[in-house]
Design a protein around this motif. Structure first.
Motif, PDB file in Angstrom:
ATOM      1  N   LEU A 170     -30.396 -26.319  -3.874  1.00 45.28           N
ATOM      2  CA  LEU A 170     -30.745 -24.904  -3.865  1.00 45.28           C
ATOM      3  C   LEU A 170     -29.906 -24.131  -4.875  1.00 45.28           C
ATOM      4  O   LEU A 170     -30.393 -23.191  -5.533  1.00 45.28           O
ATOM      5  N   ASP A 171     -28.668 -24.538  -5.061  1.00 42.81           N
ATOM      6  CA  ASP A 171     -27.776 -23.843  -5.996  1.00 42.81           C
ATOM      7  C   ASP A 171     -28.189 -24.082  -7.437  1.00 42.81           C
ATOM      8  O   ASP A 171     -27.988 -23.225  -8.303  1.00 42.81           O
ATOM      9  N   THR A 172     -28.776 -25.251  -7.700  1.00 42.33           N
ATOM     10  CA  THR A 172     -29.214 -25.539  -9.044  1.00 42.33           C
ATOM     11  C   THR A 172     -30.504 -24.816  -9.398  1.00 42.33           C
ATOM     12  O   THR A 172     -30.799 -24.607 -10.578  1.00 42.33           O
ATOM     13  N   SER A 173     -31.283 -24.466  -8.392  1.00 47.85           N
ATOM     14  CA  SER A 173     -32.571 -23.822  -8.668  1.00 47.85           C
ATOM     15  C   SER A 173     -32.459 -22.299  -8.729  1.00 47.85           C
ATOM     16  O   SER A 173     -33.306 -21.645  -9.336  1.00 47.85           O
TER      17      SER A 173
ATOM     18  N   SER B 247     -34.774 -20.278   2.694  1.00 49.26           N
ATOM     19  CA  SER B 247     -35.006 -21.243   1.606  1.00 49.26           C
ATOM     20  C   SER B 247     -34.284 -22.549   1.893  1.00 49.26           C
ATOM     21  O   SER B 247     -34.817 -23.646   1.662  1.00 49.26           O
ATOM     22  N   LEU B 248     -33.053 -22.434   2.418  1.00 49.75           N
ATOM     23  CA  LEU B 248     -32.280 -23.647   2.725  1.00 49.75           C
ATOM     24  C   LEU B 248     -32.941 -24.442   3.851  1.00 49.75           C
ATOM     25  O   LEU B 248     -33.041 -25.683   3.777  1.00 49.75           O
ATOM     26  N   ILE B 249     -33.421 -23.750   4.885  1.00 53.66           N
ATOM     27  CA  ILE B 249     -34.068 -24.447   6.008  1.00 53.66           C
ATOM     28  C   ILE B 249     -35.357 -25.110   5.557  1.00 53.66           C
ATOM     29  O   ILE B 249     -35.645 -26.269   5.923  1.00 53.66           O
ATOM     30  N   ASN B 250     -36.160 -24.404   4.751  1.00 56.61           N
ATOM     31  CA  ASN B 250     -37.425 -24.984   4.278  1.00 56.61           C
ATOM     32  C   ASN B 250     -37.182 -26.201   3.404  1.00 56.61           C
ATOM     33  O   ASN B 250     -37.932 -27.187   3.467  1.00 56.61           O
TER      34      ASN B 250
END
Length: 564
Positions: free
Chosen positions: A28-31, A52-55
């Protein structure tokens, strides 16, 4: 049975969870740019990157220490397997596996499973709930000085002790707070008594005279029956009535006595008519007036001849004609049969106690309303009549429900006392085994009729209890060894006054009762009455003859008395 996850599995699951979270956070951090700012637990603000993290974690699929890690659309992990282990006397051992698609899969056999249960039972302390009900559970006579299990005794107490010796477990007795067996409230659907103790996990076992019923079987588990029984009727023995003064008339009914008197008069009149009609009963006699034909069979002589034959006595004159002899022969045959029958039946009536009961079965109870009958309130016996589809039992239940005052009791002891007080006006419906116990100690009570149904007592335990098979096996072993029969004999016929009524029964059945004055007093009354009537008739004859002679000789009755 205690199933545990192994420490290695727990470590692997923790590792995979942290690994998945770290991977999702890294991707997620890279996106996108992730900002971290403090949030208050009481505020409504949320972290904007949380969804977003859960999905991302839901759609990710990776290989971990516990296998493939992936989640379904609801966020639950799918397609993974866990080991099931058990804590045994030898330590932790693998018992099987579990996966999300097939569920539990035990790798050991059924026999090994039962062996493990028996091992778990060893030295385990079970809470046993019961109620005070003789002879299953009773307080000892000096129970105020005792505590714990030592204050109780009875059939159920000994039974649990024998089972515990086989399975090697400990136990502690606990009385049900309300003292009830266990019935369901029709409105609230709640259970009471020992069944409630099991359902609320306050007890591991329930033992008493607890009947295995369909309703109870739906909510708790039962072992195999340790005693078979049925519903029967407890009633008071008929009170022996003093013998009637004229009991010697009892062997023959009133109708037979009337027919015999009619036959006596009819035969006497017929003999008189035939003797007058036939020429062979007339014979000449010499009188001062000359020779004269005479017939000895006057009406009075015919009556005397018939009564003499009936009493098996001889007479100084006998018939000569064939017709009159035929009448005499038939009358003698008749008297022979009647006197023999009377003598045989009289012996039975005077030596055998006759106590006829007004009821002989439950059907007799249903056909009448004078004798009231009831059962234990909320017990299985009352439920049997309430739920029965048989018309007779439905009618009995309607009678019991509508009876005032109520015919139901709060305990079997109260029902027994009510039968005694009723003196034949009340009958109590209860289990046949309890009736056997009662009549062994109370000689005034008896069981009426046979059993209305067939059922059994069992040991109850919470639903899905793992101990059911092991305890049923112990009960079966005790039955095969004959110990269940020994326990029943001990508490029914030996302990606490058992067998006190057997001697009276055997004595009355083997010897005949001697006859007292009350049995044959009527014969003396008849004798004295006959003597009195004879005296009255003699006086009447004397007065009649005196008046007749006085008129003929024209003298007074007093002078006639002096002359004689």
């Amino acid at each position: 049975m205690s199933h545990l996850l192994s420490s290695q599995t727990e470590t692997a699951l923790m590792y995979d969870a942290v690994h998945l979270f770290a991977k999702a956070l890294h991707d997620l951090d890279t996106s996108q740019q992730i900002d971290v700012r403090p949030l208050s637990c009481e505020a409504e603000d949320t972290w904007p990157h949380g969804y977003s993290l859960i999905n991302y974690m839901k759609i990710v699929e990776m290989k971990g220490l516990t296998g493939v890690i992936k989640f379904d659309h609801q966020g639950f992990r799918s397609d993974f397997t866990l080991d099931i282990i058990e804590l045994t006397r030898d330590g932790l051992q693998k018992a099987g596996t579990w996966n999300s698609s097939e569920g539990v899969n035990y790798t050991r056999s059924y026999g090994e499973n039962q062996k493990q249960i028996v091992e778990i039972l060893q030295n385990k302390t079970l809470i046993v709930t019961t109620i005070l009900s003789a002879p299953y559970c009773m307080r000892k006579e000096a129970s105020e000085k005792l505590t714990g299990n030592a204050q109780f005794e009875g059939y159920a107490i000994d039974l649990i002790h024998e089972i515990s010796k086989i399975l090697k477990f400990n136990y502690t007795f606990k009385l049900a707070p309300d003292g009830r067996y266990g019935s369901q409230n029709r409105e609230t659907k709640e259970w009471d008594g020992m069944i409630r103790e099991l359902l609320e996990q306050r007890a591991d076992l329930a033992i008493a005279d607890l009947t295995i019923t369909y309703d109870r079987e739906q909510v708790v588990d039962f072992t195999m029956p340790f005693m078979n029984l049925g519903i029967s009727v407890l009633y008071r023995k008929p009170i022996k009535q003093p013998p009637n003064l004229f009991s010697f008339l009892s062997p023959l009914s009133l109708d037979v006595w009337i027919y015999m008197a009619t036959a006596y008069l009819g035969v006497s009149v017929l003999l008189f008519i035939l003797a007058r009609f036939t020429p062979y009963e007339w014979h000449p006699t010499h009188t001062p007036d000359g020779e004269k034909m005479e017939n000895i069979f006057s009406l009075a002589n015919c009556l005397w001849f018939a009564i003499g034959s009936l009493m098996q006595q001889s007479c100084d004159f006998l018939p000569k004609a064939v017709s009159t002899r035929m009448v005499a022969g038939m009358w003698w045959f008749f008297t022979l049969i009647m006197i023999s029958s009377y003598t045989a039946n009289l012996a039975a009536f005077l030596t055998v106690e006759r106590m006829d009961s007004p009821i002989e079965s439950a059907e007799d109870l249903a056909k009448q309303t004078k004798i009231k009958y009831g059962a234990l309130k909320g017990g299985s016996t009352a439920a049997f009549f309430r739920d029965s589809n048989f018309s007779t039992y439905q009618r009995m239940w309607s009678f019991m429900e509508s009876a005032r005052p109520s015919v139901f009791t709060s305990s079997n002891k109260e029902g027994e006392e009510r039968v005694m007080r009723g003196k034949g006006s009340y009958a109590y419906l209860m289990e046949s085994t309890t009736i056997e116990y009662v009549v062994e100690r109370n000689c005034d009570l008896t069981q009426v009729g046979g059993m209305l149904d067939s059922k059994g007592y069992g040991i109850a335990m919470p639903p899905n209890s793992p101990y059911r098979t092991a305890i049923s096996g112990a009960v079966l072993k005790l039955q095969e060894e004959g110990k269940l029969h020994i326990l029943k004999t001990k508490w029914w016929k030996e302990k606490r006054g058992g067998g006190s009524c057997r001697d009276d029964t055997s004595k009355s059945s083997s010897t005949a009762n001697e006859l007292g004055l009350a049995n044959v007093g009527g014969v003396f009354v008849v004798l004295m009455g006959g003597m009195g009537v004879a005296c009255v008739i003699a006086v009447c004859e004397f007065v009649w003859k005196s008046r007749k002679v006085a008129v003929d000789e024209r003298v007074s009755g007093a002078l006639m008395f002096i002359k004689y």
